[in-house]
Motif scaffolding. Structure first.
Motif, PDB file in Angstrom:
ATOM      1  N   PRO A   1      53.407  38.296 -28.128  1.00  0.00           N
ATOM      2  CA  PRO A   1      52.589  39.209 -28.952  1.00  0.00           C
ATOM      3  C   PRO A   1      53.215  40.588 -29.166  1.00  0.00           C
ATOM      4  N   SER A   2      53.867  41.133 -28.135  1.00  0.00           N
ATOM      5  CA  SER A   2      54.395  42.494 -28.270  1.00  0.00           C
ATOM      6  C   SER A   2      55.558  42.584 -29.247  1.00  0.00           C
ATOM      7  N   LEU A   3      56.196  41.447 -29.556  1.00  0.00           N
ATOM      8  CA  LEU A   3      57.337  41.446 -30.467  1.00  0.00           C
ATOM      9  C   LEU A   3      57.028  40.747 -31.785  1.00  0.00           C
ATOM     10  N   THR A   4      55.764  40.447 -32.025  1.00  0.00           N
ATOM     11  CA  THR A   4      55.389  39.768 -33.261  1.00  0.00           C
ATOM     12  C   THR A   4      55.623  40.687 -34.464  1.00  0.00           C
ATOM     13  N   PRO A   5      56.410  40.249 -35.450  1.00  0.00           N
ATOM     14  CA  PRO A   5      56.689  41.104 -36.618  1.00  0.00           C
ATOM     15  C   PRO A   5      55.490  41.146 -37.561  1.00  0.00           C
ATOM     16  N   GLY A   6      55.576  42.032 -38.563  1.00  0.00           N
ATOM     17  CA  GLY A   6      54.502  42.179 -39.529  1.00  0.00           C
ATOM     18  C   GLY A   6      54.560  41.151 -40.645  1.00  0.00           C
ATOM     19  N   LYS A   7      53.583  41.232 -41.554  1.00  0.00           N
ATOM     20  CA  LYS A   7      53.476  40.260 -42.642  1.00  0.00           C
ATOM     21  C   LYS A   7      54.644  40.369 -43.623  1.00  0.00           C
ATOM     22  N   ILE A   8      55.125  41.596 -43.858  1.00  0.00           N
ATOM     23  CA  ILE A   8      56.256  41.753 -44.781  1.00  0.00           C
ATOM     24  C   ILE A   8      57.480  41.042 -44.224  1.00  0.00           C
ATOM     25  N   TRP A   9      57.728  41.222 -42.926  1.00  0.00           N
ATOM     26  CA  TRP A   9      58.868  40.541 -42.298  1.00  0.00           C
ATOM     27  C   TRP A   9      58.701  39.026 -42.395  1.00  0.00           C
ATOM     28  N   ASP A  10      57.492  38.534 -42.101  1.00  0.00           N
ATOM     29  CA  ASP A  10      57.260  37.093 -42.178  1.00  0.00           C
ATOM     30  C   ASP A  10      57.507  36.571 -43.590  1.00  0.00           C
ATOM     31  N   GLY A  11      57.059  37.340 -44.586  1.00  0.00           N
ATOM     32  CA  GLY A  11      57.292  36.918 -45.966  1.00  0.00           C
ATOM     33  C   GLY A  11      58.772  36.839 -46.294  1.00  0.00           C
ATOM     34  N   MET A  12      59.543  37.828 -45.848  1.00  0.00           N
ATOM     35  CA  MET A  12      60.990  37.817 -46.094  1.00  0.00           C
ATOM     36  C   MET A  12      61.672  36.688 -45.325  1.00  0.00           C
ATOM     37  N   LEU A  13      61.175  36.392 -44.126  1.00  0.00           N
ATOM     38  CA  LEU A  13      61.745  35.281 -43.353  1.00  0.00           C
ATOM     39  C   LEU A  13      61.530  33.954 -44.080  1.00  0.00           C
ATOM     40  N   TRP A  14      60.349  33.764 -44.652  1.00  0.00           N
ATOM     41  CA  TRP A  14      60.092  32.541 -45.412  1.00  0.00           C
ATOM     42  C   TRP A  14      60.955  32.479 -46.674  1.00  0.00           C
ATOM     43  N   LEU A  15      61.103  33.606 -47.368  1.00  0.00           N
ATOM     44  CA  LEU A  15      61.978  33.625 -48.542  1.00  0.00           C
ATOM     45  C   LEU A  15      63.419  33.301 -48.129  1.00  0.00           C
TER      46      LEU A  15
ATOM     47  N   ILE B   1      75.917  38.535 -53.223  1.00  0.00           N
ATOM     48  CA  ILE B   1      75.065  39.527 -52.563  1.00  0.00           C
ATOM     49  C   ILE B   1      73.900  38.840 -51.848  1.00  0.00           C
ATOM     50  N   LEU B   2      73.292  37.861 -52.517  1.00  0.00           N
ATOM     51  CA  LEU B   2      72.199  37.109 -51.903  1.00  0.00           C
ATOM     52  C   LEU B   2      72.656  36.448 -50.605  1.00  0.00           C
ATOM     53  N   GLY B   3      73.872  35.889 -50.626  1.00  0.00           N
ATOM     54  CA  GLY B   3      74.396  35.220 -49.439  1.00  0.00           C
ATOM     55  C   GLY B   3      74.590  36.151 -48.261  1.00  0.00           C
ATOM     56  N   CYS B   4      74.836  37.429 -48.542  1.00  0.00           N
ATOM     57  CA  CYS B   4      75.026  38.408 -47.465  1.00  0.00           C
ATOM     58  C   CYS B   4      73.704  38.854 -46.858  1.00  0.00           C
ATOM     59  N   VAL B   5      72.695  39.046 -47.715  1.00  0.00           N
ATOM     60  CA  VAL B   5      71.451  39.683 -47.268  1.00  0.00           C
ATOM     61  C   VAL B   5      70.453  38.677 -46.707  1.00  0.00           C
ATOM     62  N   VAL B   6      70.358  37.506 -47.321  1.00  0.00           N
ATOM     63  CA  VAL B   6      69.217  36.631 -47.081  1.00  0.00           C
ATOM     64  C   VAL B   6      69.211  36.029 -45.682  1.00  0.00           C
ATOM     65  N   LYS B   7      70.374  35.904 -45.045  1.00  0.00           N
ATOM     66  CA  LYS B   7      70.424  35.197 -43.763  1.00  0.00           C
ATOM     67  C   LYS B   7      70.159  36.092 -42.557  1.00  0.00           C
ATOM     68  N   VAL B   8      70.075  37.406 -42.776  1.00  0.00           N
ATOM     69  CA  VAL B   8      69.885  38.317 -41.646  1.00  0.00           C
ATOM     70  C   VAL B   8      68.530  38.117 -40.982  1.00  0.00           C
ATOM     71  N   PHE B   9      67.521  37.718 -41.749  1.00  0.00           N
ATOM     72  CA  PHE B   9      66.193  37.518 -41.169  1.00  0.00           C
ATOM     73  C   PHE B   9      66.222  36.386 -40.142  1.00  0.00           C
ATOM     74  N   ALA B  10      66.913  35.304 -40.477  1.00  0.00           N
ATOM     75  CA  ALA B  10      67.056  34.215 -39.504  1.00  0.00           C
ATOM     76  C   ALA B  10      67.893  34.666 -38.310  1.00  0.00           C
ATOM     77  N   GLN B  11      68.910  35.478 -38.560  1.00  0.00           N
ATOM     78  CA  GLN B  11      69.752  35.997 -37.482  1.00  0.00           C
ATOM     79  C   GLN B  11      68.926  36.782 -36.459  1.00  0.00           C
ATOM     80  N   VAL B  12      68.067  37.642 -36.946  1.00  0.00           N
ATOM     81  CA  VAL B  12      67.252  38.461 -36.057  1.00  0.00           C
ATOM     82  C   VAL B  12      66.272  37.590 -35.260  1.00  0.00           C
TER      83      VAL B  12
END
Length: 516
Positions: free
Chosen positions: A479-493, A63-74
């Motif tokens: 700047p107009s497409l800069t994501p929020g802090k939650i997204w950044d945190g998930m991207l780092w994870l 499950i981790l392998g399916c979910v975790v890589k989508v942030f990098a994909q986006v």
């Protein structure tokens, strides 16, 4: 609003993004193509093999392998939308060692991964050939081989369930088969060439279709094939709950969600298989790289228009970014659902019976997952589905390879940078690559091993792509497409998880090499 469903090659100008949900759904597609390339190799083969070896223990990792890589994909898709650049052109901007005009470290390793990935497709076309050889054997030897192999597997299932031998069990034994067709010099039984013949037919047909086809054909075919078998697999898992010997107990399911590692034996290394699987389930490294190409061909960057920093551009960019996120996450839900179903079937049926998908009997072994529910119809039901998802992967991945490899030729300076030249190479490679996959399968007819080899190289590539995604997020985002802090945190994870699994993959492979 202008119709935004055409590919970018139709040369439409900027288009206002859809606002309502139904309009957004009509504009998705790249994620469905990626799902079409994922399900055959990662889900059907590698995931079920992991379940067969580890039981329910590694469900959490799947499950981790399916979910975790989508942030990098986006993030990779975000930069493609902003810049209109293909993935390899974008990766060539990442800092690090490079040869001027010949690409950087990411492009070089991509070539290593590509060689393993094209070998993986050799395994996939072999799997398609096996499915067709089982359902429609061409030679008498092929028919006898099917009867003997079916009899052996059926006996193993009956022994597990402690039931009497079926009166419908095929009558040809391996002794009779060997007496009739002989053995090789090393004593191993001879294997019919039916699978190779079918693989040849499939490879040639695919070359022709890819040379003639375009984006819309690829999207439509992959969507239909994957949707049909995913529905069938979920139905099979649901009906399996009525089988006392094979149903998935709630305690087993929950135990699989708790991080834990199975023990290694002399015969199998479930963790090694799982790490290889991690590299290709969900969006593997190859799919992460391919996704922006499909976004560009769908037209997301072209519909957004060239960045002139105007309020109109920013509004279009935000809207098409919303469409792309919907596309990526929607596809993730689909293939995660399919992945979990495949894994649970492998753990509930193959692991309990003691079967492991290998070599010439890979597809036949996978078909056992459908036998408890569909009984004598299992082979026919599964083979339809196996052909659907395996061929979808073969078809889509070859199309993606033609696009990425032609782009690589441009990045390393072997062809000029014009789009016309690249399109000509895409068409040429679309015809060549399926035949190359066939040659690899004939030279090394072990589909499961070819798929896992690609998983290892993609697993190593994952932290590299995570680093690239972070670079694009903090050095190339507007700047107009800069994501929020939650997204950044998930991207780092996500990046940390990809780094850990990539490092873990290297350690396991080094230990395996030293052990030999």
């Amino acid at each position: 609003m202008a119709q935004p469903a055409a590919a970018a090659t139709d040369d439409l100008g900027p288009v206002d993004p859809p606002v309502h949900t139904m309009g957004i759904i009509r504009c998705i597609g790249p994620g469905l193509i990626v799902a079409g390339s994922i399900v055959g190799s990662g889900e059907l083969i590698a995931t079920t093999k992991t379940g067969a070896e580890a039981g329910f223990t590694l469900l959490w990792l799947i499950i981790l392998g399916c979910v975790v890589k989508v942030f990098a994909q986006v993030e990779l898709g975000r930069y493609a939308l902003i810049s209109g650049k293909t993935t390899l052109l974008a990766l060539d901007e990442v800092p690090g060692p490079r040869i001027k005009g010949r690409g950087n470290w990411l492009v070089w390793y991509w070539l290593v991964m590509w060689m393993a990935s094209i070998s993986q497709l050799g395994g996939i076309v072999g799997g398609v050939g096996q499915a067709l050889a089982i359902s429609a054997p061409i030679t008498e030897m092929g028919r006898d081989y099917n009867l003997a192999a079916d009899a052996t597997q059926l006996k193993q299932i009956e022994d597990f369930q402690n039931i009497e031998a079926s009166s419908t069990r095929p009558t040809v034994s391996w002794e009779e088969y060997t007496a009739k067709y002989g053995t090789h010099d090393d004593g191993s039984r001879r294997v019919p060439n039916d699978a190779k013949i079918w693989a040849t037919i499939v490879a040639i047909a695919t070359s022709i279709v890819l040379v003639l086809g375009r984006y819309n054909l690829i999207q439509s075919l992959s969507t239909i094939l994957v949707a049909s078998f995913t529905a069938l697999t979920v139905l099979n898992l649901f009906l399996l709950q009525g089988q006392d010997d094979f149903r998935v107990k709630l305690a087993e399911f929950w135990s699989g969600l708790v991080p834990n590692l199975p023990e290694r034996t002399e015969q199998i290394n479930p963790v090694g298989t799982a790490l290889a699987t991690f590299g290709i389930i969900g969006v593997g490294a190859a799919e992460l790289i391919a996704y922006p190409y499909w976004c560009l061909e769908k037209g997301y960057a072209q519909f957004t228009g060239q960045n002139d920093e105007s309020p109109q551009w920013q509004q279009r960019a935000v809207g098409w970014m919303r469409v792309m996120r919907f596309d990526a996450w929607g596809a993730m839900i689909i293939y995660t659902f399919a992945t979990v179903a495949f894994y649970l079937l492998g753990a509930a049926v193959l692991h309990r019976v003691g079967l492991n998908p290998e070599k010439d009997d890979m597809v036949r072994t996978l078909a056992v997952m459908f036998r408890p529910v569909f009984s004598n119809w299992a082979a026919a039901v599964f083979l339809f589905g196996a052909f659907a998802v395996l061929y979808s992967t073969f078809f889509v991945a070859n199309a993606a390879h033609a696009r990425t490899f032609s782009d690589a030729l441009r990045v390393v300076g072997l062809i000029d940078e014009s789009e016309t030249t690249r399109q000509r190479w895409i068409r040429l490679l679309s015809g060549i690559f399926p035949i190359l996959c066939l040659v690899i399968y004939i030279a090394f007819p072990a589909p499961a091993q070819l798929v896992l080899l690609s998983g290892v190289t993609q697993g190593i590539m994952l932290p590299m792509l995570a680093a690239a995604a972070l670079f694009f997020r903090y050095r190339r985002c507007v700047p107009s497409l800069t994501p929020g802090k939650i997204w950044d945190g998930m991207l780092w994870l996500s990046a940390i998880a990809m780094l850990i699994t990539g490092t873990w993959t290297v350690i396991v492979e080094v230990e395996k090499f030293i052990g030999k």
